[in-house]
Design a protein around this motif. Structure first.
Motif, PDB file in Angstrom:
ATOM      1  N   PRO A   1      40.322  46.742  40.383  1.00 56.62           N
ATOM      2  CA  PRO A   1      41.871  46.955  38.858  1.00 56.62           C
ATOM      3  C   PRO A   1      41.989  45.016  38.127  1.00 56.62           C
ATOM      4  N   SER A   2      41.597  45.667  36.345  1.00 60.54           N
ATOM      5  CA  SER A   2      42.052  44.603  35.320  1.00 60.54           C
ATOM      6  C   SER A   2      43.524  44.089  35.369  1.00 60.54           C
TER       7      SER A   2
ATOM      8  N   GLU B   1      39.891  41.766  38.209  1.00 62.71           N
ATOM      9  CA  GLU B   1      39.042  41.499  37.327  1.00 62.71           C
ATOM     10  C   GLU B   1      39.737  40.975  36.620  1.00 62.71           C
TER      11      GLU B   1
ATOM     12  N   LEU C   1      33.676  55.417  32.277  1.00 59.02           N
ATOM     13  CA  LEU C   1      32.526  54.195  32.343  1.00 59.02           C
ATOM     14  C   LEU C   1      31.402  54.512  33.161  1.00 59.02           C
TER      15      LEU C   1
HETATM   16  N1  GLU Z   1      38.789  46.286  36.381  1.00 56.69           N
HETATM   17  C1  GLU Z   1      38.043  48.039  35.717  1.00 56.69           C
HETATM   18  C2  GLU Z   1      38.814  48.465  34.773  1.00 56.69           C
HETATM   19  O1  GLU Z   1      40.135  48.262  35.660  1.00 56.69           O
HETATM   20  C3  GLU Z   1      37.433  48.623  36.570  1.00 56.69           C
HETATM   21  C4  GLU Z   1      36.027  48.366  36.214  1.00 56.69           C
HETATM   22  C5  GLU Z   1      34.949  49.127  37.106  1.00 56.69           C
HETATM   23  O2  GLU Z   1      35.164  49.873  38.401  1.00 56.69           O
HETATM   24  O3  GLU Z   1      33.810  49.370  37.211  1.00 56.69           O
HETATM   25  O4  GLU Z   1      39.083  49.359  33.979  1.00 56.69           O
END
Ligand code: GLU
Length: 285
Positions: free
Chosen positions: A19-20, A52, A220
Motif C-alpha cells: 500500500p501507499s 510504498e 496497474l
Molecule cells: N503502492 C501501489 C498502490 O498503492 C501499488 C503498487 C503495486 O502493487 O505494484 O497503488
C-alpha cells in the motif's frame, strides 16, 4: 515476446502487499490485498508487507499505521516487519546507475505541460499517462545546463508488443513506442526530486524480495508492461502477475482514497465485520 515466461515454476510462493500511505484504505484495497493473502494461502506461501512511502508530499506516517491496523483487522497476515521503501534508496540508485551506464535511460527536460501539449502525443495511454513524444531521446546530460530540472526516462523499444499472461485477465499485450498506435511511451524511472519513480522502485523491490507472484489492482496492468521492460534491462527475473478487478461505487466510479464512507475505518466503525466484507469475494481466487 512473452517476457513474463521467464519466471521459474516450483519456487515457494512469496507474495506481497504494497500500500501507499496517502490516505485510508478502502474496499478496493481490501479486495486486492485479501486476494493476495488468499492466493498466498492457497499456494502454501506467505506475504511480505511493503510500505510504498516514496511520495514524501502525500505519504503520512498515520496512514501507514492505519493501513497496518486495518489490514490486521481484516484478517490479513504477513511475515516479518513492515518494509519501507524510504529505507531502501541505495538499492534503487544502484539500479538507476546501471540503467544509465547501459544506455537504457536518458535525461529529459520536458515539463508535464510540454508532454501533454506535444503534437505527436494526441492520445493518452490507456492508463491516462500522456505518451511521451521522444523530444529528449537523443539528449546527453552534458548538453544540459547545471541546475536545470530533469527526469530520467526509459527509452522503450518502438513498436514492440509486450505480452504477458495475467492470472486473472489472461493474455495481455501492449505496444511500446511513440507512434499513434502505442499504448505507452518512454516512462520516468528517476524523478526530478532525485527519487526513483514507482516503476523503478517496485521492479527492484519485487525482484530483490524474491516475489513469485504480484497481486494488485487492474489499474496497474499497463504498468506491468513497463516493469517487464525494466526486468529485461536490469537482467532480473520477472514474477507472475495477477491483477484484480477494481471495485466501483454505485455510480460505476472507481473508489478513491478520499472516498471516506467506504474506507475500512468507516465500515469498521459502522459495525460491519471483516467476514461480511470478505464474503463478497470468497470465490475470487
Ligand atoms: N503502492 C501501489 C498502490 O498503492 C501499488 C503498487 C503495486 O502493487 O505494484 O497503488
Amino acid at each position: 515476446m512473452n517476457l513474463s515466461d521467464q519466471c521459474e515454476t516450483g519456487t515457494p510462493y512469496r507474495g506481497r502487499i504494497a500500500p501507499s500511505p496517502t490516505g485510508y484504505l478502502h474496499l478496493g484495497h481490501a479486495r486486492t490485498f485479501y486476494t493476495a493473502y488468499s492466493r498466498a494461502l492457497k499456494h502454501n506461501g506467505w506475504l511480505i508487507y511493503r510500505d510504498e512511502d516514496l511520495d514524501f508530499q502525500r505519504c503520512k506516517p498515520e496512514f501507514s499505521q492505519a493501513a497496518v491496523e486495518d489490514l490486521l483487522w481484516l484478517g490479513i497476515r504477513w511475515k516479518g516487519d513492515v518494509i519501507r521503501q524510504s529505507q531502501r534508496l541505495p538499492l534503487y540508485r544502484e539500479a538507476f546507475e546501471r540503467l544509465k551506464k547501459d544506455g537504457f535511460i536518458y535525461p529529459c527536460i520536458c515539463s508535464r505541460k510540454d508532454v501533454a501539449q506535444a503534437a505527436s502525443a494526441p492520445h493518452p495511454s490507456p492508463d491516462g499517462e500522456p505518451i511521451y513524444p521522444g523530444t529528449c531521446r537523443e539528449r546527453s546530460i552534458r548538453d544540459i545546463p547545471r541546475g536545470t530540472q530533469i527526469v530520467w526516462r526509459f527509452r522503450v523499444p518502438d513498436g514492440e508488443t509486450i505480452r504477458f499472461h495475467d492470472g486473472h485477465f489472461g493474455e495481455q499485450s501492449f505496444i511500446a513506442g511513440k507512434s499513434e498506435n502505442a499504448d505507452f511511451g518512454d516512462f520516468i524511472v528517476w524523478r526530478h526530486d532525485d527519487l526513483p519513480s514507482y516503476q523503478l522502485a517496485v521492479t527492484v523491490d519485487d525482484a530483490q524480495m524474491g516475489i513469485t507472484e504480484v497481486v494488485r489492482g487492474a489499474d496497474l496492468l499497463l504498468s506491468t508492461a513497463r516493469q517487464l521492460l525494466l526486468y529485461r534491462a536490469l537482467g532480473l527475473k520477472s514474477p507472475r502477475f495477477y491483477h484484480c478487478p477494481l471495485v466501483t461505487d454505485e455510480n460505476g466510479n472507481r473508489l478513491a482514497k478520499r472516498c471516506d464512507s467506504l474506507s475500512l475505518r468507516a465500515l469498521r466503525n459502522s459495525g460491519i465485520t471483516p467476514q461480511e466484507i470478505i464474503s463478497k469475494w470468497c470465490d475470487d481466487v
